[in-house]
Write a protein that holds these residues in place. Sequence first.
Motif, short mmCIF file in Angstrom:
data_model
loop_
_atom_site.label_atom_id
_atom_site.label_comp_id
_atom_site.label_asym_id
_atom_site.label_seq_id
_atom_site.Cartn_x
_atom_site.Cartn_y
_atom_site.Cartn_z
N VAL A 246 0.85 -1.20 0.00
CA VAL A 246 0.00 0.00 0.00
C VAL A 246 0.88 1.25 0.00
N ILE A 247 1.91 1.25 0.86
CA ILE A 247 2.81 2.40 0.97
C ILE A 247 3.48 2.67 -0.38
N GLU A 248 3.92 1.63 -1.04
CA GLU A 248 4.59 1.78 -2.33
C GLU A 248 3.65 2.43 -3.36
N MET A 249 2.39 2.03 -3.35
CA MET A 249 1.43 2.61 -4.29
C MET A 249 1.21 4.10 -4.00
N LEU A 250 1.09 4.45 -2.74
CA LEU A 250 0.88 5.86 -2.36
C LEU A 250 2.09 6.71 -2.75
N ARG A 251 3.25 6.12 -2.59
CA ARG A 251 4.48 6.83 -2.87
C ARG A 251 4.58 7.27 -4.32
N ARG A 252 4.08 6.44 -5.20
CA ARG A 252 4.13 6.78 -6.63
C ARG A 252 3.22 7.96 -6.95
N VAL A 253 2.20 8.17 -6.13
CA VAL A 253 1.23 9.23 -6.38
C VAL A 253 1.63 10.54 -5.69
#
Length: 361
Positions: free
Chosen positions: A234-241
């Motif tokens: 989840v953290i990785e996905m948020l980081r891209r945004v």
Amino acid sequence: MTTSTSVLRSDLRDFNGYSSARSIKQVGTVWLNANESAQPNPVDSAGLCQRYPEPQPSALVRRLAEYYDVAPEQLLVGRGSDEGIDLLVRTFCMPAEGCVLIAPPTFGMYAVSARLHGARVVDVPLRDTPNGFLHDLEGIVSRALSAGASLVFLCNPGNPTGSMLRLDELSRVAEALAGRALLVIDEAYGEYDEAASAATLIDNHDNVVVLRTLSKAHALAAARIGSVLARADVIEMLRRVQAPYPLPAPCVAIASDALKPEAIRQLQTRIDDVRSERDRLRTRLSALASVRYVYPSKGNFLLARFHDAEAVQTRLSEAGIVVRDMRQLPQLGDALRISIGSSAENTAVIDAIESLSRVAA
Ligand SMILES: *Cc1c(COP(=O)(O)O)cnc(C)c1O
């Protein structure tokens, strides 16, 4: 398949975000890759702000992760919880199609972020009971599933209600939403109660997301430091945004200092003071004739109903005291929210409302 993969916006599946000069790991001594100035600004002679900051400052991430008791890869730091809320909506709701669930009366930013994104907001109202405002947990689960909500926002302790959900309740909701929605638990006021953080649920639930902030108990609202705690995917996905350089270096420095052991010890003293002042203010206000009811609170504020909230607000205002008007929120047509101030400030609140009761009597 993890919950995050099933609720990630389908159009972002192969989106990597902006690749900033700082995000590409490189070594060197002469930095000519980011179009920064070679000279510091004269007002910043030590050059603290000369270069772009680390996107996720590693020392701060480690300290926050240790403080919140998660692994560093389970934490994203950003510009307050507000940014965390916005990132969650933008990452996990399809623009103009997605849906989030909230339990009003609650913190306003969940609905604001959703609306700005064109996402639908489904309400499952809190129930006002003799034990305070309670969540309709069955209703929340069934509405979230039937509406196809990808995010369920629960505020715990609740702002403005001050009420609290137990971890076993949150765990049951997370279980029921697994694979279908992320359960976002906003713990902006978590420091004010001894109950364990919902971050302890992350290892057993791939859909639990917790929001924490340094804005309230840590007294660093202007530094804008908030954390999202969740599984690493989840953290990785948020980081891209997230924006390329979300955190100003001076804010990172002050936040790091605020997490040192001595600062944490002093924090505990302030929390103890707030709790005893909160109890005193609640007892004193509850005894006043103009006060209808003061809810018990697990936060650093009290939600109070008045026979004439308008008159109370006017009297407080005459005394130079500003409180939060809650009357436009559902079920709170006679309510004000009063933050716990210093002892002298709280006494001033009591005196002002007491003087009104005298006049009215
Ligand atoms: C104050 C508050 C926030 C905002 O926190 P920031 O970290 O300052 O953005 C988030 N959630 C709730 C419930 C709050 O009351």
